[in-house]
Design a protein around this motif. Sequence first.
Motif, PDB file in Angstrom:
ATOM      1  N   ARG A 134      40.497  65.713  65.136  1.00  0.00           N
ATOM      2  CA  ARG A 134      39.873  66.861  65.787  1.00  0.00           C
ATOM      3  C   ARG A 134      40.792  68.076  65.635  1.00  0.00           C
ATOM      4  O   ARG A 134      41.957  68.031  65.996  1.00  0.00           O
ATOM      5  CB  ARG A 134      39.611  66.599  67.274  1.00  0.00           C
ATOM      6  CG  ARG A 134      38.759  67.716  67.917  1.00  0.00           C
ATOM      7  CD  ARG A 134      38.465  67.439  69.382  1.00  0.00           C
ATOM      8  NE  ARG A 134      37.671  66.245  69.603  1.00  0.00           N
ATOM      9  CZ  ARG A 134      36.339  66.195  69.461  1.00  0.00           C
ATOM     10  NH1 ARG A 134      35.680  67.266  69.064  1.00  0.00           N
ATOM     11  NH2 ARG A 134      35.693  65.068  69.705  1.00  0.00           N
ATOM     12  N   ASP A 137      39.751  73.989  66.825  1.00  0.00           N
ATOM     13  CA  ASP A 137      38.469  74.631  67.154  1.00  0.00           C
ATOM     14  C   ASP A 137      37.430  73.622  67.644  1.00  0.00           C
ATOM     15  O   ASP A 137      36.254  73.944  67.772  1.00  0.00           O
ATOM     16  CB  ASP A 137      37.926  75.400  65.944  1.00  0.00           C
ATOM     17  CG  ASP A 137      37.625  74.493  64.756  1.00  0.00           C
ATOM     18  OD1 ASP A 137      37.815  73.258  64.869  1.00  0.00           O
ATOM     19  OD2 ASP A 137      37.197  75.006  63.709  1.00  0.00           O
ATOM     20  N   ASN A 138      37.884  72.385  67.870  1.00  0.00           N
ATOM     21  CA  ASN A 138      37.056  71.292  68.394  1.00  0.00           C
ATOM     22  C   ASN A 138      36.153  70.656  67.334  1.00  0.00           C
ATOM     23  O   ASN A 138      35.340  69.779  67.653  1.00  0.00           O
ATOM     24  CB  ASN A 138      36.189  71.747  69.585  1.00  0.00           C
ATOM     25  CG  ASN A 138      35.959  70.609  70.567  1.00  0.00           C
ATOM     26  OD1 ASN A 138      36.837  69.779  70.789  1.00  0.00           O
ATOM     27  ND2 ASN A 138      34.769  70.551  71.149  1.00  0.00           N
ATOM     28  N   SER A 139      36.248  71.087  66.068  1.00  0.00           N
ATOM     29  CA  SER A 139      35.472  70.444  65.003  1.00  0.00           C
ATOM     30  C   SER A 139      36.052  69.070  64.715  1.00  0.00           C
ATOM     31  O   SER A 139      37.260  68.845  64.814  1.00  0.00           O
ATOM     32  CB  SER A 139      35.472  71.309  63.744  1.00  0.00           C
ATOM     33  OG  SER A 139      36.795  71.623  63.341  1.00  0.00           O
ATOM     34  N   TYR A 141      36.523  65.678  62.223  1.00  0.00           N
ATOM     35  CA  TYR A 141      36.629  65.303  60.805  1.00  0.00           C
ATOM     36  C   TYR A 141      36.845  63.800  60.672  1.00  0.00           C
ATOM     37  O   TYR A 141      37.459  63.167  61.535  1.00  0.00           O
ATOM     38  CB  TYR A 141      37.811  66.021  60.148  1.00  0.00           C
ATOM     39  CG  TYR A 141      37.559  67.495  59.898  1.00  0.00           C
ATOM     40  CD1 TYR A 141      37.289  67.965  58.620  1.00  0.00           C
ATOM     41  CD2 TYR A 141      37.573  68.399  60.948  1.00  0.00           C
ATOM     42  CE1 TYR A 141      37.050  69.310  58.391  1.00  0.00           C
ATOM     43  CE2 TYR A 141      37.331  69.747  60.735  1.00  0.00           C
ATOM     44  CZ  TYR A 141      37.066  70.197  59.447  1.00  0.00           C
ATOM     45  OH  TYR A 141      36.812  71.526  59.227  1.00  0.00           O
ATOM     46  N   LYS A 146      34.361  67.206  57.230  1.00  0.00           N
ATOM     47  CA  LYS A 146      33.838  67.628  58.523  1.00  0.00           C
ATOM     48  C   LYS A 146      32.554  66.867  58.851  1.00  0.00           C
ATOM     49  O   LYS A 146      31.662  66.723  58.003  1.00  0.00           O
ATOM     50  CB  LYS A 146      33.541  69.134  58.508  1.00  0.00           C
ATOM     51  CG  LYS A 146      33.130  69.697  59.852  1.00  0.00           C
ATOM     52  CD  LYS A 146      32.956  71.207  59.781  1.00  0.00           C
ATOM     53  CE  LYS A 146      32.629  71.791  61.142  1.00  0.00           C
ATOM     54  NZ  LYS A 146      32.493  73.274  61.070  1.00  0.00           N
ATOM     55  N   LEU A 148      29.234  66.968  60.255  1.00  0.00           N
ATOM     56  CA  LEU A 148      28.305  68.064  60.509  1.00  0.00           C
ATOM     57  C   LEU A 148      27.365  67.767  61.670  1.00  0.00           C
ATOM     58  O   LEU A 148      26.909  68.677  62.364  1.00  0.00           O
ATOM     59  CB  LEU A 148      27.486  68.349  59.247  1.00  0.00           C
ATOM     60  CG  LEU A 148      28.321  68.726  58.013  1.00  0.00           C
ATOM     61  CD1 LEU A 148      27.417  68.823  56.782  1.00  0.00           C
ATOM     62  CD2 LEU A 148      29.052  70.046  58.237  1.00  0.00           C
ATOM     63  N   SER A 271      42.448  68.516  56.645  1.00  0.00           N
ATOM     64  CA  SER A 271      42.154  68.849  58.041  1.00  0.00           C
ATOM     65  C   SER A 271      43.391  68.801  58.926  1.00  0.00           C
ATOM     66  O   SER A 271      43.369  69.283  60.057  1.00  0.00           O
ATOM     67  CB  SER A 271      41.093  67.888  58.593  1.00  0.00           C
ATOM     68  OG  SER A 271      41.495  66.542  58.416  1.00  0.00           O
TER      69      SER A 271
END
Length: 332
Positions: A134, A137-139, A141, A146, A148, A271
């Motif tokens: 993570r 930006d809280n995205s 992977y 990533k 989606l 990432s």
Amino acid sequence: MKKNLLFPIALIISFFLVESCAKNNEADPSITNVVVTNPDFQMLEDAAVRGDVAVQLSSKNPSDPQGSYTVFAPTNAAFARLGLNSALDLIALQPAFLRSTLLYHVFSGTLPGSALTPGSMPASALGPTRRIIRRADNSLYVNGSKILRADVPAANGLIHPIDKVLLATGVDVLNSALALEEGLVFVRPELTFLVEAVAYCNLQSALAGSPGSPPLTVFAPTDQAFRELGVALNVPLNQPRDIRNLPVATVRAVLLNHVIAGGAQGGRFTSELPENSTVASAGGGPLVFGSFNNGALTVKGPGNGASAANLVIPDIQCTNGVVHVIDRVLLP
């Protein structure tokens, strides 16, 4: 001529078999059915047919009590990042490598989005685990890809769409490079200059690693990157053995500038690499990373000036680290 027609004919036959399955099971689509009916997964459909996993993912999983699979599903754009834009482009990959790559995207059982916690390492049907990451930006992977969307339902499991194809070799960095050099990944050999340089400098054992050795992050220049370096230096590098016309100490210093061994940045996916930062290479010199953008970042050595290298095939997981194929040689 007949040999060239085998792939298109097999693709057409397999497509109609899978399409027929989709029509007969519209109320409760399998993973394969979901892929077939979603235009964003056209390349994944083509790859699944050529890699001989389409039928497997249209059925219940016999190894799971619930009959489930979980698939990290690359979109068309994910395949395009590797230059794979149509079914014909898949011919550039060896069938065995394509199949193993697809299996690396599969988890045997149900792996919901709630279980994708940072630091967890879910297994794959290929064997090697993946790492959930993570970012600030809280995205979320999986390795360098990533996630989606999570939890797209199917009759026999779940789908998590991702923005990059997951890659794993199942062997160490050295043998991963040798596989590319021998044409076992792409039909056309690649990294032939790098393999020659490693042998010339006797660095094979460093890239093969040993039990307990620190994980590596390796930036691997393409053959074209070495040729372009030769032009820039006015030293012809037309074939791999031309590397041996350079002083071994010079080549060794250049190679060590492409490796991060251990520490906070050894064995890291895109990432996880520190954007807009400087990290020491195994040769002692600094490597400068650019901004993290669209799942990738640039990297350059002190001798590259303003010309940074792009990661053309990032995030290749090996047993002792991660390899990122780049389009420029990093100069110390």
